[in-house]
Design an enzyme around this catalytic site. Structure first.
Site, PDB file in Angstrom:
ATOM      1  N   GLU A 106       0.857  -1.189   0.000  1.00 19.88           N
ATOM      2  CA  GLU A 106       0.000   0.000   0.000  1.00 19.88           C
ATOM      3  C   GLU A 106       0.892   1.238   0.000  1.00 19.88           C
ATOM      4  OE1 GLU A 106      -2.486   1.479  -0.815  1.00 19.88           O
ATOM      5  OE2 GLU A 106      -4.100   1.138   0.617  1.00 19.88           O
ATOM      6  N   ASP A 110      -3.892   5.719   6.139  1.00 22.76           N
ATOM      7  CA  ASP A 110      -4.398   6.942   6.764  1.00 22.76           C
ATOM      8  C   ASP A 110      -5.390   6.496   7.851  1.00 22.76           C
ATOM      9  OD1 ASP A 110      -5.002   9.729   6.927  1.00 22.76           O
ATOM     10  OD2 ASP A 110      -6.599   9.529   5.484  1.00 22.76           O
ATOM     11  N   LYS A 139       0.186   7.371   8.576  1.00 14.88           N
ATOM     12  CA  LYS A 139      -0.154   8.551   9.380  1.00 14.88           C
ATOM     13  C   LYS A 139      -0.617   8.039  10.743  1.00 14.88           C
ATOM     14  CE  LYS A 139      -1.759  11.253   5.400  1.00 14.88           C
ATOM     15  NZ  LYS A 139      -2.953  11.834   4.751  1.00 14.88           N
ATOM     16  N   PHE A 160      -1.981  16.220   3.819  1.00 19.47           N
ATOM     17  CA  PHE A 160      -2.219  15.626   2.506  1.00 19.47           C
ATOM     18  C   PHE A 160      -0.973  15.770   1.636  1.00 19.47           C
ATOM     19  CE2 PHE A 160      -3.775  15.562  -1.870  1.00 19.47           C
ATOM     20  CZ  PHE A 160      -4.441  14.349  -1.861  1.00 19.47           C
ATOM     21  N   ASP A 167      -1.672  10.809  -5.524  1.00 18.66           N
ATOM     22  CA  ASP A 167      -2.272  11.781  -6.436  1.00 18.66           C
ATOM     23  C   ASP A 167      -3.147  12.810  -5.734  1.00 18.66           C
ATOM     24  OD1 ASP A 167      -4.355   9.850  -5.771  1.00 18.66           O
ATOM     25  OD2 ASP A 167      -5.538  10.875  -7.300  1.00 18.66           O
TER      26      ASP A 167
END
Ligand code: 5GP
Length: 183
Positions: A106, A110, A139, A160, A167
């Protein structure tokens, strides 16, 4: 790494993690995976979670020194810069994983909604023998689930980011470094 800020659609991003630091983290993760899988008699599946994990899986793969098979799947939970909380399977597994050991690759964990749903699906619906989670980035301030993350490249604060596969509305995946939103 270029010092300049970049612009993608309506957002500006500033330099955050240079390419060589990303590669150093991937080197370390690969060493840990090799230590666990080297000499294995089975052929583990390296599962690339499209599209964000393409660069990560590509780099990791070249460092793995046991026989493995690459399989892909596409999930979706993000819209723009926010997690929607709903995990959708956009494209199914490109090959069966029944009875196989799977290493999920991955790009970033998050909330963990995606990775936890994917692990459950592989074990309960696809019949994988074992599932390990490998993520380039985590995170930790957001991830509150109890599911173990077996291999983590780097932990970052809750902001972010784009680049190295990640992306903003499909843009920025081709950038070799990682940039963070400039607010
Ligand atoms: P989760 O399900 O753990 O909340 O989110 C996982 C997915 O959301 C990741 O695979 C990635 O596609 C997307 N995502 C989470 N954080 C970020 C981020 O900071 N930047 C980008 N571009 N995507 C993210």
């Amino acid at each position: 790494m270029k010092d300049a800020k970049i612009h993608l659609l309506d957002k500006t991003f500033k330099p955050y993690i240079p390419h060589d630091r990303i590669i150093a983290a991937i080197d370390e993760v690969a060493q840990r995976i090799n230590a666990d899988f080297r000499g294995c008699k089975d052929i583990p599946v390296v599962l690339c979670v499209l599209n964000g994990s393409i660069p990560f899986t590509g780099e990791l793969l070249q460092r793995l020194d046991f026989n493995c098979q690459v399989v892909s799947i596409k999930m979706s939970s993000y819209q723009g810069t926010q997690s929607t909380g709903t995990v959708l399977k956009v494209m199914g597994l490109t090959s069966e994983v029944r009875g196989r050991r799977v290493i999920i690759c991955e790009d970033i964990v998050d909330t963990g909604n995606t990775i936890v749903a994917l692990k459950e699906m592989l074990l309960d619906q696809e019949g994988a023998a074992d599932v390990r989670i490998c993520t380039m980035l985590l995170k930790p301030d957001v991830y509150k689930k109890s599911v173990k993350l077996d291999y983590v490249g780097m932990s970052i604060p809750n902001a972010f980011i784009v680049g190295f596969g990640l992306d903003y509305n499909e843009l920025g995946r081709n950038i070799p470094d990682i940039y963070v939103i400039d607010e």
